[in-house]
Design an enzyme around this catalytic site. Structure first.
Site, PDB file in Angstrom:
ATOM      1  N   SER A 153       0.839  -1.199   0.000  1.00  0.00           N
ATOM      2  CA  SER A 153       0.000   0.000   0.000  1.00  0.00           C
ATOM      3  C   SER A 153       0.876   1.252   0.000  1.00  0.00           C
ATOM      4  O   SER A 153       1.687   1.431  -0.910  1.00  0.00           O
ATOM      5  CB  SER A 153      -0.964  -0.047   1.190  1.00  0.00           C
ATOM      6  OG  SER A 153      -1.976   0.933   1.069  1.00  0.00           O
ATOM      7  N   ASP A 280      -9.685  -4.083  -5.990  1.00  0.00           N
ATOM      8  CA  ASP A 280      -9.228  -3.301  -4.833  1.00  0.00           C
ATOM      9  C   ASP A 280     -10.184  -2.122  -4.631  1.00  0.00           C
ATOM     10  O   ASP A 280     -10.288  -1.248  -5.493  1.00  0.00           O
ATOM     11  CB  ASP A 280      -7.809  -2.785  -5.091  1.00  0.00           C
ATOM     12  CG  ASP A 280      -7.187  -2.064  -3.899  1.00  0.00           C
ATOM     13  OD1 ASP A 280      -7.940  -1.522  -3.062  1.00  0.00           O
ATOM     14  OD2 ASP A 280      -5.948  -2.023  -3.816  1.00  0.00           O
ATOM     15  N   HIS A 307      -7.664  -5.102  -1.323  1.00  0.00           N
ATOM     16  CA  HIS A 307      -6.517  -4.251  -1.003  1.00  0.00           C
ATOM     17  C   HIS A 307      -5.587  -4.987  -0.045  1.00  0.00           C
ATOM     18  O   HIS A 307      -5.899  -5.167   1.132  1.00  0.00           O
ATOM     19  CB  HIS A 307      -6.980  -2.932  -0.382  1.00  0.00           C
ATOM     20  CG  HIS A 307      -5.838  -1.977  -0.159  1.00  0.00           C
ATOM     21  ND1 HIS A 307      -5.110  -1.450  -1.207  1.00  0.00           N
ATOM     22  CD2 HIS A 307      -5.279  -1.488   0.978  1.00  0.00           C
ATOM     23  CE1 HIS A 307      -4.171  -0.669  -0.725  1.00  0.00           C
ATOM     24  NE2 HIS A 307      -4.242  -0.680   0.591  1.00  0.00           N
TER      25      HIS A 307
END
Length: 339
Positions: A153, A280, A307
């Protein structure tokens, strides 16, 4: 070992839902259900402080492998926003690579983990120089090679940006892999506010406010925010951060400051892989599809995974462990001299 690909990840229902994948990825349920082997990187881990340059100190944890006569190399792992070296996905990936013979270094960004009291100035996403400097310190102190980096991320965003700097400053990084990295921060911020379900923004805001309050407690003499600012939503509090604690004049300038969108990664000099999921719900896939990448950067868009989830089943292990391990091991095998 053959490399794995995103298209091969086909989770059973209901794990085929991007929302379920995302919610489980950092959930307490997953932490409880994970097998003991997924936490083995904690055993024998050495807590360390590394040099971020200019007096900045960052914390981390180093674990030396014990399974091979000689280490495969040094694997460095970056967590996501408001995560830490002890985030489930970091422990799981680190444990898998450790079992494969890698030495593991897990780095905390400024104000993550329990490091709020180390540096007076606040964390923000454009503090790249201290992360690159820390990578240089890590490379100097732990000599196993090759050195490979994986981030998740926001950590994936930092990993990609750092990798574009390491060749310039002489850090011997051989490979970088980013899982669901933030590509266009402006688009990601808008997505959390406008199109993602409300509970994603609520989750991140709760964790961020908790972190800011911990920072305030660590430095009571410094007023970081007014209470009215802390009550704002994501965009408003981010703008307050930018105007109070950065040199950027506008929120957009700040967001552009850590973007890797468009042709930004044409400067990448080392092999790199970007893994993301089409479903996502936090980072829109459109930003990945617009990337202009050089031949040494692999973009792999899986149909499922959410995600930073990629959870295979109710044992809560992640496909990303094997995915990262096969690519890191291929880098290590390629570095071994023939004969």
């Amino acid at each position: 070992m053959n490399l794995l690909h995103g298209k091969d990840f086909r989770p059973p229902w209901p794990l085929s839902s991007g929302h379920i994948q995302t919610m489980l990825s950092s959930s307490g349920v997953r932490r409880v259900l994970l097998p003991r082997a997924a936490k083995s990187v904690l055993r024998g881990a050495e807590a360390v402080v590394v040099d971020g340059g200019g007096g900045v100190r960052l914390t981390g944890a180093y674990t030396a492998q014990q399974t091979r006569p000689q280490s495969r190399g040094l694997a460095v792992l970056f967590h996501g926003w408001e995560g830490s070296v002890d985030s489930t996905y970091v422990l799981q990936t680190g444990s898998r690579l450790l079992a494969d013979g890698w030495d593991i270094f897990r780095l905390n960004f400024r104000d993550h983990g329990d490091s709020h009291g180390l540096n007076e100035a606040l964390f923000h996403s454009c503090r790249l120089d201290e992360v690159v400097h820390a990578l240089g310190d890590i490379a100097a102190r732990w000599s196993a090679r090759p050195m490979a980096l994986a981030g998740f991320s926001l950590g994936g965003n930092f990993a990609l940006r750092a990798a574009m700097q390491t060749s310039r400053v002489g850090i011997p990084l051989s490979y970088v892999l980013a899982v669901c990295p933030i590509i266009d921060p402006g688009e990601g911020l808008f997505s959390l506010e406008e199109s993602a379900p409300w509970f994603y923004q609520a989750y991140f805001m709760r964790k961020w406010r908790h972190s800011l309050l911990a920072k305030q407690k660590a430095f009571p003499q410094h007023q970081y925010f007014e209470m009215s600012e802390l009550k704002q939503h994501l965009r408003g509090l981010t703008e307050s951060l930018v105007l109070r604690h950065t040199d950027f004049n506008t929120l957009q300038q700040y967001l552009d400051g850590y973007s890797v969108a468009g042709d930004a990664m044409r400067a990448m000099q080392i092999p790199a892989t970007i893994l993301t999921a089409r479903d996502d719900p936090v980072i829109p896939v459109s930003g990945f599809e617009k990337l202009e990448l050089p031949a040494n950067v692999e973009l792999d868009i899986a149909p499922y995974g959410g995600h930073c989830g990629f959870i295979r089943g109710w044992g809560m292990t992640s496909y990303t462990d094997d995915y990262i391990a096969t690519r890191f091991n291929a880098v290590a095998d390629a570095a071994v001299p023939a004969g």
